[in-house]
Design a protein around this motif. Structure first.
Motif, PDB file in Angstrom:
ATOM      1  N   GLN A 112       0.859  -1.177   0.000  1.00 49.60           N
ATOM      2  CA  GLN A 112       0.000   0.000   0.000  1.00 49.60           C
ATOM      3  C   GLN A 112       0.898   1.231   0.000  1.00 49.60           C
ATOM      4  O   GLN A 112       1.626   1.466   0.976  1.00 49.60           O
ATOM      5  CB  GLN A 112      -0.922   0.051   1.227  1.00 49.60           C
ATOM      6  CG  GLN A 112      -2.023  -0.990   1.243  1.00 49.60           C
ATOM      7  CD  GLN A 112      -1.577  -2.333   1.776  1.00 49.60           C
ATOM      8  OE1 GLN A 112      -1.892  -3.376   1.237  1.00 49.60           O
ATOM      9  NE2 GLN A 112      -0.819  -2.322   2.864  1.00 49.60           N
ATOM     10  N   GLN A 130      -2.556   0.247  -4.442  1.00 51.19           N
ATOM     11  CA  GLN A 130      -2.599  -1.001  -3.680  1.00 51.19           C
ATOM     12  C   GLN A 130      -2.242  -2.153  -4.615  1.00 51.19           C
ATOM     13  O   GLN A 130      -2.733  -2.229  -5.741  1.00 51.19           O
ATOM     14  CB  GLN A 130      -3.976  -1.226  -3.068  1.00 51.19           C
ATOM     15  CG  GLN A 130      -4.015  -2.436  -2.132  1.00 51.19           C
ATOM     16  CD  GLN A 130      -5.190  -2.378  -1.173  1.00 51.19           C
ATOM     17  OE1 GLN A 130      -6.074  -1.549  -1.303  1.00 51.19           O
ATOM     18  NE2 GLN A 130      -5.194  -3.268  -0.205  1.00 51.19           N
ATOM     19  N   VAL A 140      -5.993   3.383  -6.161  1.00 45.13           N
ATOM     20  CA  VAL A 140      -7.091   3.701  -5.238  1.00 45.13           C
ATOM     21  C   VAL A 140      -7.504   5.155  -5.450  1.00 45.13           C
ATOM     22  O   VAL A 140      -8.682   5.489  -5.441  1.00 45.13           O
ATOM     23  CB  VAL A 140      -6.647   3.456  -3.782  1.00 45.13           C
ATOM     24  CG1 VAL A 140      -7.773   3.782  -2.813  1.00 45.13           C
ATOM     25  CG2 VAL A 140      -6.193   2.013  -3.607  1.00 45.13           C
ATOM     26  N   ASP A 156      -8.016   7.791   0.149  1.00 49.45           N
ATOM     27  CA  ASP A 156      -8.904   6.784   0.687  1.00 49.45           C
ATOM     28  C   ASP A 156      -8.566   6.550   2.160  1.00 49.45           C
ATOM     29  O   ASP A 156      -7.412   6.238   2.499  1.00 49.45           O
ATOM     30  CB  ASP A 156      -8.735   5.478  -0.099  1.00 49.45           C
ATOM     31  CG  ASP A 156      -9.611   4.369   0.446  1.00 49.45           C
ATOM     32  OD1 ASP A 156     -10.829   4.459   0.270  1.00 49.45           O
ATOM     33  OD2 ASP A 156      -9.071   3.421   1.043  1.00 49.45           O
ATOM     34  N   SER A 158      -8.479   4.361   4.406  1.00 47.49           N
ATOM     35  CA  SER A 158      -8.394   2.957   4.788  1.00 47.49           C
ATOM     36  C   SER A 158      -7.593   2.826   6.091  1.00 47.49           C
ATOM     37  O   SER A 158      -6.654   3.589   6.326  1.00 47.49           O
ATOM     38  CB  SER A 158      -7.713   2.166   3.678  1.00 47.49           C
ATOM     39  OG  SER A 158      -7.307   0.911   4.143  1.00 47.49           O
ATOM     40  N   TRP A 162      -0.100   2.909   5.150  1.00 51.23           N
ATOM     41  CA  TRP A 162       0.315   3.331   3.813  1.00 51.23           C
ATOM     42  C   TRP A 162       1.745   3.851   3.858  1.00 51.23           C
ATOM     43  O   TRP A 162       2.087   4.662   4.709  1.00 51.23           O
ATOM     44  CB  TRP A 162      -0.616   4.419   3.288  1.00 51.23           C
ATOM     45  CG  TRP A 162      -2.007   3.921   3.041  1.00 51.23           C
ATOM     46  CD1 TRP A 162      -3.030   3.900   3.945  1.00 51.23           C
ATOM     47  CD2 TRP A 162      -2.522   3.351   1.841  1.00 51.23           C
ATOM     48  NE1 TRP A 162      -4.148   3.347   3.382  1.00 51.23           N
ATOM     49  CE2 TRP A 162      -3.870   2.998   2.086  1.00 51.23           C
ATOM     50  CE3 TRP A 162      -1.969   3.097   0.591  1.00 51.23           C
ATOM     51  CZ2 TRP A 162      -4.674   2.409   1.114  1.00 51.23           C
ATOM     52  CZ3 TRP A 162      -2.763   2.517  -0.391  1.00 51.23           C
ATOM     53  CH2 TRP A 162      -4.104   2.180  -0.118  1.00 51.23           C
TER      54      TRP A 162
END
Length: 233
Positions: A112, A130, A140, A156, A158, A162
């Motif tokens: 990521q 990703q 993404v 994003d 998430s 990352w």
């Protein structure tokens, strides 16, 4: 039969060339922001000689299509087109941002990645990626040019960790510091052709090639000349 792909990239301060022959990669790379035109062709000669191949032995020629330095992107594409025309090779444009995501996987196994290149004019070139099970990457957040202070709203959200890549994080540390994601500082600053050849292999398998005359850059900022003029978009 082994796939043979040559990649050339001069889109950023880093000048790099790589040759993929089956599973083996021959590469050259040097951070030389003002010497791309002097260094890139000798690098091409070196990797071909090391592999015992000529341009006409190759299946495709990949190039860093940007985003990056306007001059650097033009140099890289111009050289790649010259090589492609001469050997009648199909060409594959590779995103510099996606290449940095691949570099983080190659070096550290990261899957990521958020890549950001300093785009000058108080903006960054940004992409969030990703890794897929196939080994390719999904965007993404697709590559774009954006002020650093707006990056957090775009990404994003998430819960994954990352990894950062690129010069943008250091150049605009204050503007990017408010991002609320779980970020891990990465050490990949520039794209490299040895990652582009891996990505190019996936593109070649899917038939995503163009003729040399159709090879084109991705600048993202199309209206740079009008950026600071009153009344212009």
């Amino acid at each position: 039969m082994s796939v043979k792909i040559l990649a050339v990239d001069t889109a950023t301060e880093n000048c790099s060339v790589a040759l993929l022959v089956g599973d083996k990669v021959y590469s050259r790379s040097e951070v030389a922001p003002r010497d791309h035109t002097k260094k890139v062709l000798p690098m091409v000669d070196e990797v071909l000689k090391e592999a015992g191949l000529t341009l006409t032995d190759l299946d495709a020629l990949a190039f860093g299509r940007g985003p990056g330095s306007f001059t650097g992107v033009r140099i890289g594409i111009g050289i790649a087109q010259g090589l492609g025309f001469g050997a009648d090779l199909p060409m594959i444009g590779i995103s510099t941002l996606k290449a940095m995501a691949q570099a983080n996987y190659r070096l550290h196994g990261k899957e990521q990645v958020i890549a950001a290149i300093d785009a000058r004019m108080s903006e960054v070139y940004l992409g969030q990626y990703q890794r897929l099970e196939s080994g390719d990457w999904i965007a993404v957040v697709s590559e774009c040019v954006i002020p650093p202070q707006e990056v957090g709203q775009l990404l994003d959200a998430s819960p994954l960790a990352w990894t950062t890549a690129g010069t943008g994080w250091g150049a605009y540390e204050d503007g990017l510091s408010s991002i609320s994601l779980n970020l891990e500082a990465g050490d990949v600053l520039y794209p490299d052709a040895q990652d582009m050849v891996i990505l190019a292999k996936y593109e070649l398998e899917q038939g995503n090639t163009v003729e040399a005359e159709q090879a084109s850059p991705v600048y993202l900022r199309d209206k740079v000349a009008w950026k600071k003029l009153p009344g212009r978009e």
